[in-house]
Design an enzyme around this catalytic site. Structure first.
Site, mmCIF file in Angstrom:
data_model
loop_
_atom_site.group_PDB
_atom_site.id
_atom_site.type_symbol
_atom_site.label_atom_id
_atom_site.label_comp_id
_atom_site.label_asym_id
_atom_site.label_seq_id
_atom_site.Cartn_x
_atom_site.Cartn_y
_atom_site.Cartn_z
ATOM 1 C CD GLU A 109 -2.884 -1.150 2.402
ATOM 2 O OE1 GLU A 109 -2.759 -0.265 3.259
ATOM 3 O OE2 GLU A 109 -3.786 -1.990 2.428
ATOM 4 C CD GLU A 147 -3.772 -5.688 3.905
ATOM 5 O OE1 GLU A 147 -4.598 -4.820 4.282
ATOM 6 O OE2 GLU A 147 -2.554 -5.557 4.027
HETATM 7 O O1 IFM Z 1 -4.363 -2.985 9.196
HETATM 8 C C1 IFM Z 1 -4.307 -2.468 7.907
HETATM 9 C C2 IFM Z 1 -3.132 -3.045 7.143
HETATM 10 O O2 IFM Z 1 -1.930 -2.828 7.803
HETATM 11 C C3 IFM Z 1 -3.042 -2.425 5.789
HETATM 12 N N1 IFM Z 1 -4.290 -2.482 5.088
HETATM 13 C C4 IFM Z 1 -5.472 -2.069 5.798
HETATM 14 C C5 IFM Z 1 -5.569 -2.761 7.139
HETATM 15 C C6 IFM Z 1 -6.831 -2.308 7.876
HETATM 16 O O3 IFM Z 1 -6.811 -0.933 8.063
#
Ligand code: IFM
Length: 444
Positions: free
Chosen positions: A171, A354
């Protein structure tokens, strides 16, 4: 209790990969052990007012010591893969000093996965930048990109082909925009130009590292993980539609387009030439190196008005939300995937790296009945299925997260795990969502 997908869904096949994800700073704890150096997040947590409740990376989930039990848990739930990240300050605690004990930890972790038949999916950078690099300007300093490539080289030399898949960055939108533009993540700065320059240096870091990683681990997959919060217009007016489209250029395509085409989006350069980063000759070619996969992190959408003003902070009032206040809108995941396929003819195979929900349901009589999260996963797995039916090449799906953990500026207040963690006792309790995955995966 399990998830319900169409009978012939590719997600029901055993060759569709299912994993769980975590990140070093969020779960490991042991922030001062075995020679680990300070990270920008340790420093940020120590700065009053930055993190809710004054929380910090200790003890988190004590994964640094409990990793073997955690891997057993992943195995017992039936997942194929574990996506974890490597803490740069454990590996290189001081500039140019390589810490054997840091390498040893990830060596053990990776071997532990292989012994259990769990595929290692490693992310090299999930936001815990060494503090000494932070003090030299962090990602606004071009040199950090070169330092990252050296670090990536060292790690992939040691872990090599044992890791199935390496992602350079997690990210970069967050590491650039949340950190240098919006002031929410470490180091907490608020400057548009800095945000865009940091974005460029992160993408450059990825591009410089990639060929070295391929040399060191030729049979592993190599790629990057981006996060997307696709924008939808609040009304059908031309102005709102244009505002939403522009928001996607700035927040999504500014990261994806250079990776796939070697150019930043024209729409951003035209509207805000003053924000465009300094780019050296050769940078864009490096950034556009071939990817084996694109990791996509998806949680929610944004609703946009042309005026930039709405009285609900981008989340429609009547919308179903998770406990952190993010709208539950699974169709946006389907739209995002099909939209990328339509726009980029070289879109690489995709992993959903994710996806998950904050659901703070507590333990009651030894159980956590997190029905909001169960429903969220059911709806989003179906959204992925629809995208695959529409022709998008999605290879796997990772739930965020294996267990409750340190949720950055929210501290420990938001729980994203499918396994509950009692931070006082470190007792892990699989929630209803974990059991739903277990039943689903066992039925494949
Ligand atoms: O916890 C975070 C993760 O570190 C990165 N993506 C989003 C998740 C939830 O906010």
């Amino acid at each position: 209790m399990s998830f319900k997908l169409p009978e012939a869904s590719p997600l029901q096949r055993s060759d569709f990969l299912f994993g769980v994800a975590t990140a070093s700073f969020q779960v490991e704890g042991a922030t001062t052990e075995d020679g680990r150096g300070e990270s920008i997040w340790d420093r940020f947590c120590d700065t009053p007012g930055r993190v809710l409740g004054g929380d910090n990376g200790m003890p988190a989930c004590d994964h640094y010591h409990r990793w073997a039990d955690d891997l057993d848990m992943i195995k017992s739930l039936g997942f194929d893969a574990y996506r974890f990240s490597i803490a740069w300050p454990r590996i290189e605690p001081e500039s140019g000093v390589w810490n054997d004990k840091g390498f040893d930890f990830y060596d053990r972790l990776v071997d532990g996965m292989l012994e259990r038949g769990i595929k290692p999916y490693a992310t090299l950078y999930h936001w815990d930048l060494p503090q000494y690099l932070g003090e030299r300007g962090g990602w606004v300093n071009r040199d950090t990109a070169y330092r990252f490539a050296d670090y990536a080289d060292r790690v992939t030399r040691v872990l090599g082909n044992r890791v199935s898949s390496y992602a350079t960055l997690n990210e970069p939108w967050c590491s650039a925009f949340l950190s240098y533009r919006l002031g929410i993540h470490a180091p907490g700065l608020k400057d548009d130009r800095m945000g865009f320059q940091a974005a460029h240096h992160l993408l450059l870091a990825h591009g410089l590292a990639l060929p070295r990683m391929r040399d060191n681990a030729p049979t592993s997959e190599h790629g990057i993980v981006l996060n997307f919060t696709p924008a939808y217009p609040e009304t059908d007016s031309q102005a709102d539609r244009a505002a939403a489209a522009y928001s996607d250029e700035e927040n999504s395509h500014f990261y994806l387009e250079p990776l796939l085409t070697g150019h930043y989006p024209v729409a951003v350069a035209e509207r805000h030439p003053e924000w465009m980063p300094t780019v050296y000759p050769g940078d864009m070619d490096a950034i556009a190196a071939d990817l084996d996969f694109l990791g996509i992190n998806f949680y929610t959408r944004a609703v946009i008005t042309a005026s930039g003003e709405n009285d609900y902070d981008g989340v429609p009032q009547q919308a179903a939300k998770t406990d952190i206040g993010w709208e539950i809108y699974p169709q946006a995941l389907t739209d995002l995937l099909t939209g990328f396929k339509a726009r980029y003819d070289n879109l690489p195979p995709v992993y959903i790296t994710e996806n998950g929900a904050a659901d703070n349901t507590p333990v009651t009589n030894g159980e956590v009945n997190d029905q909001l999260r169960v429903g969220y996963y059911d709806a989003h797995l179906n959204a992925v299925d629809r995208a695959i039916q529409a022709g998008v090449d999605v290879q796997g799906y990772f739930a965020w997260s294996l267990m409750d953990n340190f949720e950055w500026a929210e501290g420990y207040s938001q729980r994203f795990g499918i396994v509950h963690v009692n931070y006082d006792t470190q007792v892990r309790t699989p929630k209803a969502s974990a059991l739903a995955f277990k039943a689903f995966l066992a039925a494949r």
